[in-house]
Design a protein around this motif. Sequence first.
Motif, PDB file in Angstrom:
ATOM      1  N   UNK A 833       0.856  -1.196   0.000  1.00 27.96           N
ATOM      2  CA  UNK A 833       0.000   0.000   0.000  1.00 27.96           C
ATOM      3  C   UNK A 833       0.887   1.240   0.000  1.00 27.96           C
ATOM      4  N   UNK A 834       0.604   2.160  -0.925  1.00 27.96           N
ATOM      5  CA  UNK A 834       1.319   3.444  -0.929  1.00 27.96           C
ATOM      6  C   UNK A 834       0.299   4.567  -1.020  1.00 27.96           C
ATOM      7  N   UNK A 835       0.347   5.469  -0.017  1.00 27.00           N
ATOM      8  CA  UNK A 835      -0.548   6.620   0.033  1.00 27.00           C
ATOM      9  C   UNK A 835       0.304   7.883   0.023  1.00 27.00           C
ATOM     10  N   UNK A 836       0.105   8.705  -0.989  1.00 20.55           N
ATOM     11  CA  UNK A 836       0.865   9.956  -1.107  1.00 20.55           C
ATOM     12  C   UNK A 836      -0.143  11.101  -1.094  1.00 20.55           C
ATOM     13  N   UNK A 837      -0.040  11.962  -0.083  1.00 20.74           N
ATOM     14  CA  UNK A 837      -1.040  13.007   0.110  1.00 20.74           C
ATOM     15  C   UNK A 837      -0.361  14.348   0.378  1.00 20.74           C
ATOM     16  N   UNK A 838      -0.801  15.354  -0.373  1.00 25.49           N
ATOM     17  CA  UNK A 838      -0.321  16.721  -0.158  1.00 25.49           C
ATOM     18  C   UNK A 838       1.207  16.792  -0.205  1.00 25.49           C
ATOM     19  N   UNK A 839       1.735  16.317  -1.321  1.00 27.05           N
ATOM     20  CA  UNK A 839       3.178  16.423  -1.573  1.00 27.05           C
ATOM     21  C   UNK A 839       3.310  17.313  -2.817  1.00 27.05           C
ATOM     22  N   UNK A 840       3.331  18.624  -2.635  1.00 27.22           N
ATOM     23  CA  UNK A 840       3.120  19.558  -3.749  1.00 27.22           C
ATOM     24  C   UNK A 840       4.213  19.565  -4.809  1.00 27.22           C
ATOM     25  N   UNK A 841       5.437  19.141  -4.472  1.00 30.73           N
ATOM     26  CA  UNK A 841       6.537  19.186  -5.439  1.00 30.73           C
ATOM     27  C   UNK A 841       6.863  17.817  -6.037  1.00 30.73           C
ATOM     28  N   UNK A 842       6.029  16.827  -5.777  1.00 31.24           N
ATOM     29  CA  UNK A 842       6.254  15.495  -6.344  1.00 31.24           C
ATOM     30  C   UNK A 842       6.079  15.552  -7.862  1.00 31.24           C
ATOM     31  N   UNK A 843       7.111  15.123  -8.588  1.00 29.42           N
ATOM     32  CA  UNK A 843       7.054  15.134 -10.052  1.00 29.42           C
ATOM     33  C   UNK A 843       6.915  13.737 -10.633  1.00 29.42           C
ATOM     34  N   UNK A 844       7.514  12.760  -9.974  1.00 29.40           N
ATOM     35  CA  UNK A 844       7.413  11.366 -10.429  1.00 29.40           C
ATOM     36  C   UNK A 844       7.380  10.456  -9.214  1.00 29.40           C
ATOM     37  N   UNK A 845       6.815   9.284  -9.404  1.00 28.96           N
ATOM     38  CA  UNK A 845       6.891   8.253  -8.357  1.00 28.96           C
ATOM     39  C   UNK A 845       8.229   7.527  -8.478  1.00 28.96           C
ATOM     40  N   UNK A 846       8.611   7.265  -9.721  1.00 27.81           N
ATOM     41  CA  UNK A 846       9.870   6.554  -9.967  1.00 27.81           C
ATOM     42  C   UNK A 846      10.639   7.305 -11.039  1.00 27.81           C
ATOM     43  N   UNK A 847      11.893   7.553 -10.760  1.00 26.92           N
ATOM     44  CA  UNK A 847      12.757   8.246 -11.712  1.00 26.92           C
ATOM     45  C   UNK A 847      13.859   7.299 -12.161  1.00 26.92           C
ATOM     46  N   UNK A 848      14.078   7.230 -13.474  1.00 26.91           N
ATOM     47  CA  UNK A 848      15.155   6.387 -13.983  1.00 26.91           C
ATOM     48  C   UNK A 848      14.728   4.940 -14.145  1.00 26.91           C
ATOM     49  N   UNK A 849      15.718   4.041 -14.297  1.00 24.29           N
ATOM     50  CA  UNK A 849      15.407   2.627 -14.570  1.00 24.29           C
ATOM     51  C   UNK A 849      14.696   1.941 -13.400  1.00 24.29           C
ATOM     52  N   UNK A 850      13.779   1.046 -13.754  1.00 22.70           N
ATOM     53  CA  UNK A 850      13.035   0.281 -12.755  1.00 22.70           C
ATOM     54  C   UNK A 850      13.585  -1.136 -12.750  1.00 22.70           C
TER      55      UNK A 850
END
Length: 996
Positions: A833-850
């Motif tokens: 479970x991932x809950x992301x709330x009120x993170x105004x500068x979030x641009x990506x969940x994952x950056x680069x290679x997965x």
Amino acid sequence: MSSGWGASGLGLAAASAVGTAASAVCTAAGEEAYNYGKNIVNNMRRKPDNDLEDNHKRLKEKAKKLYARRDNILAQTKTKLVNQVCEAWISRVMKSEEEVRELEIKYNDEKSNKKRRSQHGSSKSRTDLSNIIAEKCDELHNLWLQEKSKIGILVEKLPERVIIMHGPKPEDKPFLHSTVEEILGHLRDKNVKRIGLWGMPGIGKTTIMKSLNNYEDTAKMFDIVIWVTVSKDLSLEKLQHKIADRLKLNVEGITEPEIAQQIWRELKSKRYLLLLDEVWDFLDLSLIGMYESEMDSKVVLATRYLHVCSDMDTHLELNVPRLSEADAWNMFKVKVGRNFNIPNVEPIAKEVVIECAGLPLLIDKVASNFRRRDNIHLWRDGLRSLRRWPSIKIQGIGELIECLEFCYENLKDEVQKDCFLYCALYTEDYEIYTDPLLECWTVEGFIHDASEFRVARGIGHSILKELISVSLLEKSEKMNHVRMNKVIRTMALNISSRRCNFNILVKPHGAGGLQEAPDEVEWKQANRISLMDSKLGTLPEMPDCNKLSTLFLQRNWELKEIPDLFFRYMQYLRVLDLHGTGIMLLPSTISVLKCLRALYLHSCIFLVELHLNGLEHLEVLDIRDTGLNHFPIQIRHLIRLKCLRMSLSNFGIRHSSDVESCRNVFSSLYLLEELQIIVDSNNQSWELTVKAISEGVATLMHLTSLSICFPTVDCLKSFISTSQLWKVCCFTFQFSVGYHDTALYKILGCFEYQNMNCLKFANGEGVDPIISEVLLKTHAFELIGHKGASRLSDFGVDSINKMRGCLIEGCNEIETIVDGNSITGSALICLEKMLINNVPNLKTIWKGPVHYGSLSQLETLTLCKCLKLKMIFSSGMIKELSKLQHLEVEECPEIEEIITESENIGLEPDVLPRLKMLVLSNLPRVKGIWTSDSLKWPSLERIKISMCQILTKLPFNNENAINLRCIEADQSWWSALECQDDAIQQRLRSIWFQSP
């Protein structure tokens, strides 16, 4: 054999033999002898009239016998198929029948011409006809023998695809319709082979199974649907024969393994659905001949017991819930019919429906009874009787009560039975919190051979699971809560009244609440008393309760005082629950309760004094949220205490001398296993108190569970460095570090299993090594208001790889969750479970290679108020989300596509194979979910859309998203929706529900 050869045939043979003999005699004895023999032959041939009549008679007999057999076979073809050999035989019989008719005509002609001919002149034609008829008799007889000995004649007709069963139509009962649709959705899933449907008696399992059997879509999906009611006394052999009969197999005289082989050969090339109703125990279907098919065949079984589902390796278990109030009400009204229109009957009817506890079978029986009551007086009398069952027999529900009691009697031991009956102390449909329930079971002595609370809890959870699996308890929608429905509770109270050592006294609180305590006789007779959730203002002065072991008085808000001598004759009391009452202190006679093991006083906001003298055997004490304004130093005398819950919201250490006393309190509780300390996180006055407490707690060696707030990282570091148990990781923890507005752990509410290590780090800065160290043992992490870190992976990949749940809230500097460029291996491999709330500068969940395996366990992803987030699934990320079930995106104004095409070029159709729920809300720029209808969406069941004005296309056609059952959106959105063709629009309209 003589019956096979007629007189004519025998005569011809004899004549031939005599002719041969005559020639021999002529040669040997001369002309006289020859003439004698010739005369014999002529004499034998001189009676064609008699031969013809005999042969004709025999022809009629042979034809009648053959035609009877032929007609019998033709009659059987209504239920059987004829094979090719038999078909040819019937054709020959039909042809012979025509020839026999022609011979009949010739015979009648010969008979009518007989008088016009001379005796000698007619001899040749009559003889020829007689010979032809004789040969036809032989032919008919041979046909009869051929059918009897060689053909095997018939094969059974193919069984019907579906045998329609009597039962309600799904569309007539909305509560059934949704469940049947859900099952059909799972039947379309190739990964689901077996489905278990379980629930208590009377809940509607059989009705659902019949609806599934009769449903039009079922017949379209399978070559054959096989229904078997298993029942308790049905042996495997009988079940096998039932299936063989359904398949119309001839299994007479062969062994069970041979029958299994026949069933397997019959079904191996078919896509079948096996519906097993009333399954009581494990069935090895392979012994019957039902092996897992390559044809995507399925099994759906209905049972009362959850464990039967798991024993039979079901891939999915569906618990059939009780009806909602609305569904129960509608069902009752429809069943009662015209008598529902009696003036003033509706309020009584609503009370009747409440008594039925949402059980369809009980509603059906009770409604049938009330539809015969044609005036208001009979309705009132019926309600009174219903409230008094089972002491008064109510027609139609005796069978249900017997089924329920059987579930109780079938429990494996007295421990489970006692634990079940104990739950009847709680009020109707009460949400029972499992932690204190298990504590009560333990201190009451139901759970034996468990000196440690951790062991007792484990046993208690096993008992709970068993009671739920046999449908005597229900899981609540609230995590870690269970319920006992009204009907089951009534049965439990009735059973307890018949047990001399388990007499339960409960009083219904009703609309106004119980205002007077029971009389003295009732107090004296009871083993356990529950007067909870009432309006009691007073209690008897000195009740005689020598048998009493549990007393529930919780949430009697008007109870301000307990009489001084109230506990005088309760010396065997083990459980006392006073939480949520208005009491200000405990009477001095509390000291006589030498057997008291559990005392609940939480939420007694007026309680300002705590007297615990004489309670040295106490094992459980809960004093959270009381009015105490000083630290309860006397707790140090409770040396047998194993579970302590307290809060420090109202008091702290005022003098330096109190520090040592506070530390000594906890170090003296050397048997303590479970400790929960709640504080007001924004109140910094408790910092010194917590430091002293943590120093004392660090010395405890039997802790199995610790919940505590640390005001600073240094305070946490101090505890970690001094605790011996931390080094061997022997306890479950819930740590809150830093000041925050609540001590609650939001992320835990996402999990059914809350017995997990949780860390909340609030308003901190940077990446402290001690936080990373704690994270190594943490399953659920809350990062709130953090500064000095731009990504979660800054805490270390190893530190975050055991997380099952993660909440990130109010972290203004977080720009991405994981930076794949700065790591070398998989990350967040356990995250569910991932809950992301009120993170105004979030641009990506994952950056680069997965990296492979990252996010591979993720089931729920919620994104809210991420103002700069433009894409959800970066390149390569979506391929790892094979277990994602719930995706929710709200108030993210920059998102234009849910799955961005530029990041997911060449996307395979089977991505997101388990996504069930999609919620999109307040996304002003989103214009699409995916660019086309190329994806399969095999598990998608529900979509909720609101305030997405330019989302006018959905990526669905009539082939994909086959399990989609609900699109919830408002009218304006639906009006703007664009569809490729009318068929798709019609399908989507059928599942669209207007948002409230």
